[in-house]
Design an enzyme around this catalytic site. Structure first.
Site, PDB file in Angstrom:
ATOM      1  CB  SER A 149      -0.970   0.055   1.114  1.00  0.00           C
ATOM      2  OG  SER A 149      -1.343   1.279   1.508  1.00  0.00           O
ATOM      3  CE1 TYR A 174      -4.303  -2.278   4.870  1.00  0.00           C
ATOM      4  CE2 TYR A 174      -3.569   0.344   4.201  1.00  0.00           C
ATOM      5  CZ  TYR A 174      -3.956  -0.995   3.979  1.00  0.00           C
ATOM      6  OH  TYR A 174      -4.088  -1.368   2.533  1.00  0.00           O
TER       7      TYR A 174
END
Length: 361
Positions: A149, A174
């Site tokens: 990501s 995350y």
């Protein structure tokens, strides 16, 4: 780089009912003949399950239309090691694309346990299964591709973000789990000679996307007459990347595995790569929501006289958020000759048209 012909391959895609996963499955069924695609997804209720069910129906349509290939779906969780081991034993996948993960920066602040379970334990199970796919002299997994990501860049102020940048300061759990995936993959590539490629996705959007993403959540609120909150007083920039561009990039990368080489010490040089997939064109959040409301009006999701200005509120930055994301895609261009190019207006237009069909028909 080792070229892989996807025809006649067995491809395991985790998160197959997810946003990117479902588009990738359909793309393979449409364009590769024959191919065996095995999908796994736990179908959790992090967001509206009916969207996941819709995606699976779209996959079924593609499978029926392109009957030369095979589609198998398994409802299970990658954090269950026994399930992953059995899947690998039965299907012996040659290509593995790990897209299953608990997504969302803000959700990781209030629900950290699920990120450890899915993003760390789940990915570890995939790596272990890839490792043991070579047991007893088997050819095993030829290429592991996995989702990272843009969040791994954290608060980097140097833009555009390059895969050569240090990414040691995540600002959310995350992001930390995604960076951990890259580290784990590197270790397994080194130890067990597993060709692996990580892909840092930049703000993926499009039809049948995730309702927790800004463009989708904004649409839901505007339709209800609620105010939308625009963080950092609108001074955020995002490298919005249309889902078809992401999928095209993933498919190209699947076909180009890092070479296996032996170092001077007689041990494997890790066959390991990382790429950004982004639009290389960050858009201001205020411009983004303006285009979105225009396209929602054009698609008749919102009325022509909608008072947009009274429905937006500028608020401070949220914890875990970053002010800008901006992808340097030069490595992807150099190695695969590809650069995402769908304009934000075209992408949001397709989303608005889908939204009307899905929710307002």
């Amino acid at each position: 780089m080792q070229h892989i012909d996807l025809a006649n391959k067995k491809v395991l895609i985790t998160g197959a009912a997810g946003f990117i996963g479902s588009y990738l499955v359909q793309e393979l069924l449409r364009t590769v003949t024959p191919v065996t695609v095995i999908g796994i997804d736990n179908m959790n209720d992090y967001y509206d399950v009916s969207i996941k069910e819709y995606r699976l129906k779209e996959i079924e349509k593609a499978a029926v239309k392109h009957s030369g290939s095979t589609w198998t779906f398994v409802k299970a969780d990658i954090s269950d090691k026994s399930v992953i081991d059995v899947l690998f034993q039965i299907y012996k996948p040659e290509i593995v694309v790990n897209l299953a993960a608990q997504a969302g920066v803000r959700y990781s602040i209030t629900n950290p346990d699920v990120y450890i379970s899915s993003n760390l334990n789940g990915f570890y199970n995939i790596l272990e299964a890839c490792r043991h796919s070579y047991d007893d002299g088997n050819t095993g997994v030829e290429h592991l591709v996995y989702a990272s990501s843009s969040s791994v860049y954290g608060g980097n102020t140097k833009v555009p973000f390059s895969t050569d940048d240090k990414v040691d300061n995540p600002v959310s759990l995350y992001a930390a789990t995604k960076k951990s995936n890259e580290l784990l993959a590197h270790a397994y590539s080194k130890l067990y000679n597993i060709p692996s490629t990580g892909l840092r996705f930049f703000t993926v959007y499009g039809p049948a996307g995730r309702p927790d993403m800004a463009y989708f959540g904004f649409t839901n609120k505007l339709l209800k007459g609620e105010k939308i909150q625009i963080f950092n007083y609108g001074n955020c920039k995002r490298d919005f990347t249309y889902v078809d561009d992401i999928v095209h990039g993933v498919k190209l990368v699947m076909q180009g595995a890092p070479d296996r080489k032996t170092g001077d010490d007689g041990l494997p040089v890790p066959p390991y790569s990382i790429y950004n997939i982004g639009n290389n064109n960050p858009e201001n959040l205020l411009d983004f929501v303006d285009i979105l409301q225009q396209e929602l009006i054009e698609a008749c999701v919102l009325p022509a006289d909608y008072d947009f200005e009274s429905h937006k509120e500028l608020v401070p930055m949220q914890a875990g958020d970053v002010p800008v994301t901006y992808a340097d895609t030069s490595a992807l261009e150099a190695d695969f000759g590809f650069k995402p190019g769908t304009s934000l207006r075209d992408g949001l237009r397709r989303f608005a048209q889908w939204y009307k069909e899905f929710y307002l028909k």
